[in-house]
Design a protein around this motif. Structure first.
Motif, PDB file in Angstrom:
ATOM      1  N   LYS A 178       0.582  -1.191   0.156  1.00 25.13           N
ATOM      2  CA  LYS A 178      -0.163   0.035  -0.045  1.00 25.13           C
ATOM      3  C   LYS A 178       0.915   1.418  -0.171  1.00 25.13           C
ATOM      4  O   LYS A 178       0.403   2.503  -0.515  1.00 25.13           O
ATOM      5  N   VAL A 179       1.999   1.367   0.649  1.00 28.78           N
ATOM      6  CA  VAL A 179       2.755   2.400   0.489  1.00 28.78           C
ATOM      7  C   VAL A 179       3.723   2.363  -0.657  1.00 28.78           C
ATOM      8  O   VAL A 179       4.770   1.638  -0.646  1.00 28.78           O
ATOM      9  N   LYS A 180       3.356   3.073  -1.736  1.00 31.37           N
ATOM     10  CA  LYS A 180       4.089   2.975  -2.948  1.00 31.37           C
ATOM     11  C   LYS A 180       4.142   4.359  -3.501  1.00 31.37           C
ATOM     12  O   LYS A 180       3.445   5.144  -3.500  1.00 31.37           O
ATOM     13  N   ILE A 181       5.535   4.567  -4.112  1.00 32.76           N
ATOM     14  CA  ILE A 181       5.825   6.011  -4.890  1.00 32.76           C
ATOM     15  C   ILE A 181       6.399   5.614  -6.082  1.00 32.76           C
ATOM     16  O   ILE A 181       7.757   5.430  -5.860  1.00 32.76           O
ATOM     17  N   PRO A 182       5.735   5.602  -7.072  1.00 34.76           N
ATOM     18  CA  PRO A 182       6.466   5.029  -8.325  1.00 34.76           C
ATOM     19  C   PRO A 182       7.523   5.898  -8.658  1.00 34.76           C
ATOM     20  O   PRO A 182       7.373   7.337  -8.690  1.00 34.76           O
ATOM     21  N   GLY A 183       8.720   5.079  -9.105  1.00 28.46           N
ATOM     22  CA  GLY A 183       9.931   6.084  -9.623  1.00 28.46           C
ATOM     23  C   GLY A 183      10.639   6.757  -8.448  1.00 28.46           C
ATOM     24  O   GLY A 183      11.535   7.250  -8.759  1.00 28.46           O
ATOM     25  N   ARG A 184      10.229   6.671  -7.461  1.00 27.94           N
ATOM     26  CA  ARG A 184      11.066   7.155  -6.143  1.00 27.94           C
ATOM     27  C   ARG A 184      11.227   6.125  -5.131  1.00 27.94           C
ATOM     28  O   ARG A 184      10.795   6.106  -4.032  1.00 27.94           O
ATOM     29  N   PRO A 185      12.142   5.010  -5.420  1.00 33.69           N
ATOM     30  CA  PRO A 185      12.387   4.088  -4.447  1.00 33.69           C
ATOM     31  C   PRO A 185      12.721   4.413  -3.167  1.00 33.69           C
ATOM     32  O   PRO A 185      12.452   3.777  -1.899  1.00 33.69           O
ATOM     33  N   ASN A 186      13.745   5.415  -3.109  1.00 34.87           N
ATOM     34  CA  ASN A 186      14.026   5.565  -1.765  1.00 34.87           C
ATOM     35  C   ASN A 186      13.052   6.677  -1.147  1.00 34.87           C
ATOM     36  O   ASN A 186      12.994   6.465   0.363  1.00 34.87           O
ATOM     37  N   LEU A 187      12.412   7.490  -1.809  1.00 32.17           N
ATOM     38  CA  LEU A 187      11.387   7.869  -1.025  1.00 32.17           C
ATOM     39  C   LEU A 187      10.147   7.255  -0.657  1.00 32.17           C
ATOM     40  O   LEU A 187       9.416   7.232   0.480  1.00 32.17           O
ATOM     41  N   GLU A 188       9.919   6.055  -1.368  1.00 32.31           N
ATOM     42  CA  GLU A 188       9.002   5.154  -0.994  1.00 32.31           C
ATOM     43  C   GLU A 188       9.478   4.476   0.468  1.00 32.31           C
ATOM     44  O   GLU A 188       8.714   4.184   1.272  1.00 32.31           O
ATOM     45  N   ILE A 189      10.713   4.193   0.553  1.00 31.37           N
ATOM     46  CA  ILE A 189      11.050   3.477   1.593  1.00 31.37           C
ATOM     47  C   ILE A 189      10.932   4.583   3.049  1.00 31.37           C
ATOM     48  O   ILE A 189      10.900   4.062   4.021  1.00 31.37           O
ATOM     49  N   VAL A 190      11.313   5.953   2.567  1.00 33.61           N
ATOM     50  CA  VAL A 190      11.161   6.680   3.624  1.00 33.61           C
ATOM     51  C   VAL A 190       9.882   6.789   4.297  1.00 33.61           C
ATOM     52  O   VAL A 190       9.602   6.855   5.529  1.00 33.61           O
ATOM     53  N   ALA A 191       8.728   6.759   3.364  1.00 38.46           N
ATOM     54  CA  ALA A 191       7.496   6.847   3.760  1.00 38.46           C
ATOM     55  C   ALA A 191       7.208   5.675   4.466  1.00 38.46           C
ATOM     56  O   ALA A 191       6.414   5.781   5.342  1.00 38.46           O
ATOM     57  N   ARG A 192       7.673   4.412   4.043  1.00 37.46           N
ATOM     58  CA  ARG A 192       7.384   3.203   4.818  1.00 37.46           C
ATOM     59  C   ARG A 192       8.053   3.380   6.401  1.00 37.46           C
ATOM     60  O   ARG A 192       7.319   2.921   7.284  1.00 37.46           O
ATOM     61  N   VAL A 193       9.240   3.860   6.315  1.00 34.80           N
ATOM     62  CA  VAL A 193       9.918   3.967   7.586  1.00 34.80           C
ATOM     63  C   VAL A 193       8.946   4.842   8.601  1.00 34.80           C
ATOM     64  O   VAL A 193       8.819   4.621   9.728  1.00 34.80           O
ATOM     65  N   ALA A 194       8.443   5.943   7.896  1.00 35.65           N
ATOM     66  CA  ALA A 194       7.762   6.968   8.689  1.00 35.65           C
ATOM     67  C   ALA A 194       6.572   6.351   9.152  1.00 35.65           C
ATOM     68  O   ALA A 194       5.758   6.401  10.243  1.00 35.65           O
ATOM     69  N   ALA A 195       5.827   5.547   8.111  1.00 36.47           N
ATOM     70  CA  ALA A 195       4.532   4.980   8.740  1.00 36.47           C
ATOM     71  C   ALA A 195       4.625   3.911   9.689  1.00 36.47           C
ATOM     72  O   ALA A 195       4.131   3.803  10.704  1.00 36.47           O
TER      73      ALA A 195
END
Length: 184
Positions: free
Chosen positions: A75-92
């Protein structure tokens, strides 16, 4: 060999595998706290305390973390921005799961010990959450970036040997006033 076996079991029975490995490693973390930190010795080992940690790890943390990591992955996906996606997962993870898990851990330990959960939370929650934020964001960033989904709970459980040692020690202190590890 053992890692392949674990990954196969985790892929076929993820909840059960996480529950068993979490139970074992939560119990191990408590034993480490009692023997390495508190220096209790075998004859003074508090088996009830270890049992509570095993129960929490197996019945609550392992299954909840497995479902949570799957949710984050899907559910936590940011296409084309893999590191930002990981940061969002860590924040969540840190804002939602870690804070909730710590609340549930301290409350359930107090209930199983026959003490007042609100007093336990008041005396230990904020200190433990601050320590959590000193350790887990970096661990989870690495975990989410490099570890396959089916092995993430295992990575958390292995790192948690030290963390569970801390939580068990903190939980066992009267009034939760322990400063282990010391503030930095």
């Amino acid at each position: 060999m053992a890692l392949r076996w674990y990954q196969a079991k985790s892929a076929s029975r993820p909840i059960l595998t996480a529950a068993i490995s979490s139970a074992v490693l939560f119990g191990t973390g408590d034993a480490m706290a009692q023997h390495l930190v508190e220096k209790r010795g075998l004859k003074n080992h508090d088996l009830g305390r270890t049992t509570r940690m095993v129960l929490y790890g197996g019945a609550v943390f392992g299954p909840a973390a497995t479902k949570w990591f799957g949710f984050l992955q899907n559910k936590v996906k940011i296409p084309g921005r893999p590191n930002l996606e990981i940061v969002a997962r860590v924040a969540a993870d840190q804002c939602l799961f870690a804070s909730t898990n710590l609340f549930v851990f301290l409350s359930s330990m107090a209930l199983m010990e026959g003490t007042d959960p609100s007093k336990k939370l008041e005396s230990t929650y904020w200190n433990a959450l601050q320590k959590n934020w000193m350790v887990w964001p970096a661990v989870q960033f690495t975990n989410f970036k490099f570890v396959p989904l089916e092995s993430r709970v295992l990575v958390v459980n292995v790192v948690s040997l030290g963390w569970n040692c801390y939580l068990s020690f903190l939980n066992s202190q009267p009034g939760g006033e322990a400063q282990y590890p010391p503030d930095v």
